[in-house]
Design a protein around this motif. Structure first.
Motif, PDB file in Angstrom:
ATOM      1  N   ASP A   1      68.557  64.180  41.000  1.00 23.04           N
ATOM      2  CA  ASP A   1      68.088  63.460  42.180  1.00 23.04           C
ATOM      3  C   ASP A   1      66.659  62.972  41.955  1.00 23.04           C
ATOM      4  O   ASP A   1      65.789  63.733  41.559  1.00 23.04           O
ATOM      5  N   GLY A   2      66.433  61.672  42.178  1.00 18.85           N
ATOM      6  CA  GLY A   2      65.115  61.083  41.990  1.00 18.85           C
ATOM      7  C   GLY A   2      64.914  60.441  40.626  1.00 18.85           C
ATOM      8  O   GLY A   2      63.847  59.904  40.333  1.00 18.85           O
ATOM      9  N   MET A   3      65.922  60.459  39.782  1.00 16.19           N
ATOM     10  CA  MET A   3      65.826  59.904  38.429  1.00 16.19           C
ATOM     11  C   MET A   3      65.567  58.390  38.493  1.00 16.19           C
ATOM     12  O   MET A   3      66.052  57.698  39.369  1.00 16.19           O
ATOM     13  N   ARG A   4      64.790  57.905  37.523  1.00 17.61           N
ATOM     14  CA  ARG A   4      64.494  56.477  37.407  1.00 17.61           C
ATOM     15  C   ARG A   4      65.020  55.990  36.065  1.00 17.61           C
ATOM     16  O   ARG A   4      64.747  56.597  35.026  1.00 17.61           O
ATOM     17  N   LEU A   5      65.778  54.886  36.102  1.00 18.25           N
ATOM     18  CA  LEU A   5      66.362  54.314  34.897  1.00 18.25           C
ATOM     19  C   LEU A   5      65.898  52.876  34.731  1.00 18.25           C
ATOM     20  O   LEU A   5      66.020  52.077  35.664  1.00 18.25           O
ATOM     21  N   ALA A   6      65.377  52.553  33.563  1.00 16.88           N
ATOM     22  CA  ALA A   6      64.951  51.181  33.278  1.00 16.88           C
ATOM     23  C   ALA A   6      66.064  50.460  32.523  1.00 16.88           C
ATOM     24  O   ALA A   6      66.731  51.034  31.654  1.00 16.88           O
TER      25      ALA A   6
ATOM     26  N   LEU B   1      65.949  50.312  21.741  1.00  8.40           N
ATOM     27  CA  LEU B   1      66.206  51.755  21.752  1.00  8.40           C
ATOM     28  C   LEU B   1      64.905  52.547  21.853  1.00  8.40           C
ATOM     29  O   LEU B   1      63.910  52.216  21.211  1.00  8.40           O
ATOM     30  N   THR B   2      64.898  53.596  22.690  1.00 11.68           N
ATOM     31  CA  THR B   2      63.741  54.478  22.838  1.00 11.68           C
ATOM     32  C   THR B   2      64.188  55.926  22.654  1.00 11.68           C
ATOM     33  O   THR B   2      65.372  56.208  22.519  1.00 11.68           O
TER      34      THR B   2
ATOM     35  N   LYS C   1      67.348  67.099  31.311  1.00  8.77           N
ATOM     36  CA  LYS C   1      68.364  67.702  32.184  1.00  8.77           C
ATOM     37  C   LYS C   1      69.758  67.151  31.906  1.00  8.77           C
ATOM     38  O   LYS C   1      70.744  67.701  32.378  1.00  8.77           O
ATOM     39  N   LEU C   2      69.839  66.064  31.152  1.00 14.38           N
ATOM     40  CA  LEU C   2      71.132  65.462  30.819  1.00 14.38           C
ATOM     41  C   LEU C   2      71.823  66.276  29.739  1.00 14.38           C
ATOM     42  O   LEU C   2      71.172  66.964  28.953  1.00 14.38           O
ATOM     43  N   GLU C   3      73.158  66.143  29.702  1.00 13.32           N
ATOM     44  CA  GLU C   3      73.899  66.781  28.618  1.00 13.32           C
ATOM     45  C   GLU C   3      73.507  66.109  27.309  1.00 13.32           C
ATOM     46  O   GLU C   3      73.144  64.939  27.273  1.00 13.32           O
ATOM     47  N   VAL C   4      73.604  66.834  26.227  1.00 11.79           N
ATOM     48  CA  VAL C   4      73.264  66.305  24.908  1.00 11.79           C
ATOM     49  C   VAL C   4      74.242  65.173  24.576  1.00 11.79           C
ATOM     50  O   VAL C   4      75.447  65.314  24.773  1.00 11.79           O
ATOM     51  N   PRO C   5      73.732  64.037  24.075  1.00  6.22           N
ATOM     52  CA  PRO C   5      74.641  62.930  23.739  1.00  6.22           C
ATOM     53  C   PRO C   5      75.608  63.324  22.627  1.00  6.22           C
ATOM     54  O   PRO C   5      75.245  64.035  21.694  1.00  6.22           O
TER      55      PRO C   5
ATOM     56  N   VAL D   1      65.865  56.394  30.375  1.00 10.82           N
ATOM     57  CA  VAL D   1      65.437  57.390  31.353  1.00 10.82           C
ATOM     58  C   VAL D   1      63.918  57.417  31.315  1.00 10.82           C
ATOM     59  O   VAL D   1      63.318  57.670  30.267  1.00 10.82           O
ATOM     60  N   MET D   2      63.290  57.124  32.446  1.00  9.93           N
ATOM     61  CA  MET D   2      61.840  56.904  32.457  1.00  9.93           C
ATOM     62  C   MET D   2      61.014  58.190  32.479  1.00  9.93           C
ATOM     63  O   MET D   2      59.823  58.147  32.215  1.00  9.93           O
ATOM     64  N   ASP D   3      61.633  59.306  32.775  1.00 11.40           N
ATOM     65  CA  ASP D   3      60.914  60.581  32.816  1.00 11.40           C
ATOM     66  C   ASP D   3      61.608  61.550  31.873  1.00 11.40           C
ATOM     67  O   ASP D   3      62.799  61.845  32.034  1.00 11.40           O
TER      68      ASP D   3
END
Length: 184
Positions: free
Chosen positions: A161-166, A144-145, A126-130, A118-120
């Motif tokens: 909405d607008g999320m960027r994934l590398a 891993l980051t 905003k994601l649920e906890v893993p 997740v780039m931002d």
């Protein structure tokens, strides 16, 4: 699929205000000598919650209408922006749009080949906890980051909405090197 049905039931109960003040699925006063009043709304809810139909469902059509924009940054730096229906995982969305996100275990939390970054950090928060299971698989991921997640566990929601994934430069596939499953 079962978890989607459960979420649908909870959502319908919340949004439809079908739960009475005591949390029961019927309306009216009930004492020890009377039987519950089952309204047509409750019968309709029962049919929706326990239906085995996979298409034509009201919630499915609403989710198809509501989509978010997600940008995948490929290994070579090129970007691909796609529309993802709310409720769909990023792994499923990538497969539907021919994005090279492996997913060797097909989303069963048994590998780390759908690793995304997740780039931002604001979107990451905003994601649920893993879960512990996801963290265990992430420990095996290449590159891993701090904002790494498994694409099968990132579910589209309006606030994303607008999320960027590398996509990382490589994956670690312990089953068969180079295996890319076909979505079914």
């Amino acid at each position: 699929m079962l978890s989607r049905i459960s979420r649908l039931g909870v959502r319908l109960l919340r949004e439809g205000n079908l739960l009475g003040s005591r949390g029961s699925l019927y309306q009216g006063h009930v004492n020890r000598h009377s039987s519950p009043v089952v309204t047509p709304t409750v019968l309709s809810l029962k049919n929706i919650l326990f239906s085995t139909a996979t298409s034509g469902d009201q919630d499915e059509s609403n989710q198809e209408k509501e989509k978010i924009s997600v940008t995948f940054v490929n290994k070579d730096g090129s970007e691909q922006t796609i529309s993802v229906p709310v409720g769909m995982s990023m792994l499923e969305a990538a497969h539907e749009n021919d994005i090279e996100l492996e997913g060797a275990c097909e989303g069963s939390l048994a590998c780390s080949t759908c690793h995304v970054i997740v780039m931002d950090v604001n979107y990451y928060n905003k994601l649920e906890v893993p879960t512990d299971e996801e963290n265990d698989m992430l420990d095996l991921a290449f590159g891993l980051t701090e904002t790494s997640r498994l694409g099968c566990q990132v579910i589209a929601r309006p606030e994303l909405d607008g999320m960027r994934l590398a996509l990382p430069a490589a994956t670690r596939n312990f089953a068969v090197d180079g295996y890319v499953p076909k979505p079914h």
